[in-house]
Design a protein around this motif. Structure first.
Motif, PDB file in Angstrom:
ATOM      1  N   GLU A 109       0.847  -1.212   0.078  1.00  0.00           N
ATOM      2  CA  GLU A 109       0.043   0.009  -0.094  1.00  0.00           C
ATOM      3  C   GLU A 109       1.060   1.167  -0.009  1.00  0.00           C
ATOM      4  OE1 GLU A 109      -3.033   2.334  -0.447  1.00  0.00           O
ATOM      5  OE2 GLU A 109      -3.089   0.259  -0.592  1.00  0.00           O
ATOM      6  N   GLN A 110       1.991   1.065   0.871  1.00  0.00           N
ATOM      7  CA  GLN A 110       2.990   2.477   0.797  1.00  0.00           C
ATOM      8  C   GLN A 110       3.610   2.456  -0.598  1.00  0.00           C
ATOM      9  OE1 GLN A 110       5.017   0.871   4.304  1.00  0.00           O
ATOM     10  NE2 GLN A 110       4.152   2.414   5.421  1.00  0.00           N
ATOM     11  N   PHE A 111       3.802   1.506  -1.435  1.00  0.00           N
ATOM     12  CA  PHE A 111       4.557   1.728  -2.823  1.00  0.00           C
ATOM     13  C   PHE A 111       3.412   2.203  -3.484  1.00  0.00           C
ATOM     14  CE2 PHE A 111       7.547  -1.783  -1.429  1.00  0.00           C
ATOM     15  CZ  PHE A 111       8.663  -1.016  -1.637  1.00  0.00           C
ATOM     16  N   ARG A 112       2.335   1.720  -3.397  1.00  0.00           N
ATOM     17  CA  ARG A 112       1.144   2.472  -4.394  1.00  0.00           C
ATOM     18  C   ARG A 112       1.079   3.763  -4.174  1.00  0.00           C
ATOM     19  NH1 ARG A 112      -1.336  -2.777  -3.957  1.00  0.00           N
ATOM     20  NH2 ARG A 112      -2.068  -2.459  -1.779  1.00  0.00           N
ATOM     21  N   GLU A 113       1.393   4.436  -3.070  1.00  0.00           N
ATOM     22  CA  GLU A 113       1.123   5.730  -2.610  1.00  0.00           C
ATOM     23  C   GLU A 113       2.425   6.464  -2.904  1.00  0.00           C
ATOM     24  OE1 GLU A 113      -1.687   7.338  -2.212  1.00  0.00           O
ATOM     25  OE2 GLU A 113      -2.494   5.495  -2.470  1.00  0.00           O
ATOM     26  N   CYS A 114       3.474   5.863  -3.449  1.00  0.00           N
ATOM     27  CA  CYS A 114       4.930   6.594  -3.694  1.00  0.00           C
ATOM     28  C   CYS A 114       4.403   7.820  -4.836  1.00  0.00           C
ATOM     29  CB  CYS A 114       6.026   5.811  -4.286  1.00  0.00           C
ATOM     30  SG  CYS A 114       6.729   4.948  -2.916  1.00  0.00           S
ATOM     31  N   VAL A 115       4.927   8.965  -4.700  1.00  0.00           N
ATOM     32  CA  VAL A 115       4.578  10.094  -5.589  1.00  0.00           C
ATOM     33  C   VAL A 115       5.685  10.324  -6.412  1.00  0.00           C
ATOM     34  CG1 VAL A 115       5.313  11.832  -4.156  1.00  0.00           C
ATOM     35  CG2 VAL A 115       3.582  12.370  -5.649  1.00  0.00           C
ATOM     36  N   LEU A 116       5.467  10.619  -7.921  1.00  0.00           N
ATOM     37  CA  LEU A 116       6.182  11.243  -8.877  1.00  0.00           C
ATOM     38  C   LEU A 116       6.983  12.336  -8.343  1.00  0.00           C
ATOM     39  CD1 LEU A 116       7.521  10.709 -11.609  1.00  0.00           C
ATOM     40  CD2 LEU A 116       5.689  11.788 -12.753  1.00  0.00           C
ATOM     41  N   SER A 117       8.433  12.419  -8.229  1.00  0.00           N
ATOM     42  CA  SER A 117       9.025  13.361  -7.733  1.00  0.00           C
ATOM     43  C   SER A 117      10.094  14.151  -8.603  1.00  0.00           C
ATOM     44  CB  SER A 117       9.725  13.295  -6.383  1.00  0.00           C
ATOM     45  OG  SER A 117      10.509  12.183  -6.468  1.00  0.00           O
ATOM     46  N   PHE A 118      10.428  13.249  -9.830  1.00  0.00           N
ATOM     47  CA  PHE A 118      11.554  13.618 -10.618  1.00  0.00           C
ATOM     48  C   PHE A 118      11.488  12.800 -12.065  1.00  0.00           C
ATOM     49  CE2 PHE A 118      15.242  16.064 -11.501  1.00  0.00           C
ATOM     50  CZ  PHE A 118      16.139  15.003 -11.743  1.00  0.00           C
ATOM     51  N   ALA A 119      11.636  13.407 -13.191  1.00  0.00           N
ATOM     52  CA  ALA A 119      11.872  12.877 -14.175  1.00  0.00           C
ATOM     53  C   ALA A 119      13.065  13.251 -15.218  1.00  0.00           C
ATOM     54  CB  ALA A 119      10.204  12.722 -15.047  1.00  0.00           C
ATOM     55  N   THR A 120      13.411  12.397 -16.006  1.00  0.00           N
ATOM     56  CA  THR A 120      14.421  12.852 -16.983  1.00  0.00           C
ATOM     57  C   THR A 120      14.041  11.998 -18.363  1.00  0.00           C
ATOM     58  OG1 THR A 120      15.974  10.858 -16.576  1.00  0.00           O
ATOM     59  CG2 THR A 120      16.049  12.861 -15.352  1.00  0.00           C
TER      60      THR A 120
END
Length: 392
Positions: A157-168
């Motif tokens: 459940e915690q993995f599901r709630e990880c938020v997109l913080s950075f992208a390249t």
């Protein structure tokens, strides 16, 4: 201007032939403020152009230049083209629909994703994508707000709630770029030509460009699998013989556990594979001399569950006031939470917890009984083993 970045284009400009000169960038993105940044005390490869909305707003993205290593000179050559873009603000959409600080790992779907893993520092979950021509992207997801501790210790459940913080997004490899070392004049001319054909150059990825990886990866499933520490889980199951109620000698249960580990047919089993292997290794002499016991998926609480629990408690049941099943409908099944909690509550009153697992591959539910005094240790067992058990 549509602030969108994908594998093939940035704000409508196709990649990879994006000249790395401020004058050229201004032709491409006239609505944005552009500044050159060079990190102090760092190699020149850490220099980049930063892009902001007019009015000195926050950085939306930055673009770094392409380099190639010069073996003879022992330094980098600068090719005159952009190498990759780092998206830094939620105003920029990714793949047309994802945004920093908004998109959760559970909602991220990219048919071009070929790998999901932890970043080298183990602070983020990274989804890696690649399309034809050598274009690639990396999407970093940070733990949900309020979480502290090792990222690999998070539950599903915690993995599901990880938020997109950075992208390249990395542009195509050097082999697909024109000759290096173009001058700023040449770069400005090339960009001016590109600007005149902006719409026709703005290629977009399609489903046919997806990496040839078979089924689309589920990022949450992949990272849950990779966060599983098999050695730690085996140690947890070895403790179970001391924590749970069963009718066999502890040494016998531990030996059966050991045999199950040694007979595993996979080198790196998942949590589910390990659990199934242990269930399959149940000793054959009686069904009650094993810490984990089973009931059929259609079992009733007053019949099958009660019988299995009493059998499991056979060695300690003398003098106990066992649950009163007359207050539970005879047809009540194990999935009827209200009645299962009623039964479990009565067990708790006499000093025992009932742990309930989900439906197993053999169409049966798995259960464990343990003394209340072992509740904290059982919580550690469930965490370390990554099994689906929970208190009923």
């Amino acid at each position: 201007m549509k602030l969108d970045v994908n594998y093939y284009s940035i704000l409508g400009f196709s990649l990879p032939h994006l000249p790395y000169f401020q004058s050229a960038m201004k032709v491409a993105f006239p609505e944005l403020e552009i500044s050159y940044r060079k990190l102090e005390d760092q190699d020149q490869t850490d220099a980049d152009f930063e892009f902001r909305q007019a009015g000195d707003g926050p950085v939306l993205f930055d673009i770094c230049q392409a380099t190639s290593w010069n073996e003879q000179a022992g330094t980098y050559n600068y090719d005159g083209y952009s190498a990759f873009i780092r998206v830094q603000h939620a105003d920029v959409s990714l793949l047309g629909k994802y945004h920093l600080e908004e998109t959760r790992l559970k909602d991220f779907v990219d048919p071009n994703c070929y790998e999901v893993n932890f970043d080298p520092r183990e602070t983020s979950v990274v989804c890696y994508g690649k399309v034809k021509g050598g274009y690639s992207g990396s999407f970093y997801f940070s733990p949900p707000e309020g979480y502290s501790g090792n990222i690999k210790a998070m539950n599903a459940e915690q993995f599901r709630e990880c938020v997109l913080s950075f992208a390249t997004f990395s542009f195509a490899p050097k082999s697909s770029r024109p000759e290096p070392f173009i001058s700023e004049v040449e770069g400005l001319g090339l960009m001016t030509e590109m600007a005149a054909e902006r719409e026709t150059n703005a290629a977009r990825p399609s489903e046919s460009d997806a990496a040839q990886q078979g089924a689309i990866l589920n990022p949450v499933d992949e990272i849950v699998r990779k966060s599983f520490d098999c050695r730690k889980a085996i140690g947890a199951y070895a403790r179970l013989a001391n924590l749970a109620v069963h009718t066999s000698a502890k040494t016998k249960a531990k030996q059966a556990l050991k045999n199950a580990f040694e007979n595993l047919e996979v080198d790196h089993p998942s949590a589910e594979e390990l659990f199934n292997a242990l269930v399959d290794a149940t000793p054959n002499d009686t069904p009650t001399d094993w810490p984990i016991f089973s009931v059929d998926w259609k079992a009733t609480i007053t019949g099958d569950i009660d019988f299995a629990v009493q059998s499991q408690l056979a060695k300690v049941a003398k003098g106990l006031t066992l649950p009163d099943t007359s207050v539970i409908p005879k047809e009540a099944g194990i999935t009827e939470a209200e009645h299962l909690r009623c039964y479990a509550s009565q067990l708790e009153d006499i000093g025992y917890d009932l742990y309930f697992g989900g439906l197993n591959s053999d169409d049966s539910h798995k259960l464990i009984i343990a003394p209340l005094v072992n509740r904290k240790k059982m919580a550690l067992f469930i965490k370390d083993s990554a099994c689906s058990m929970c208190r009923a």
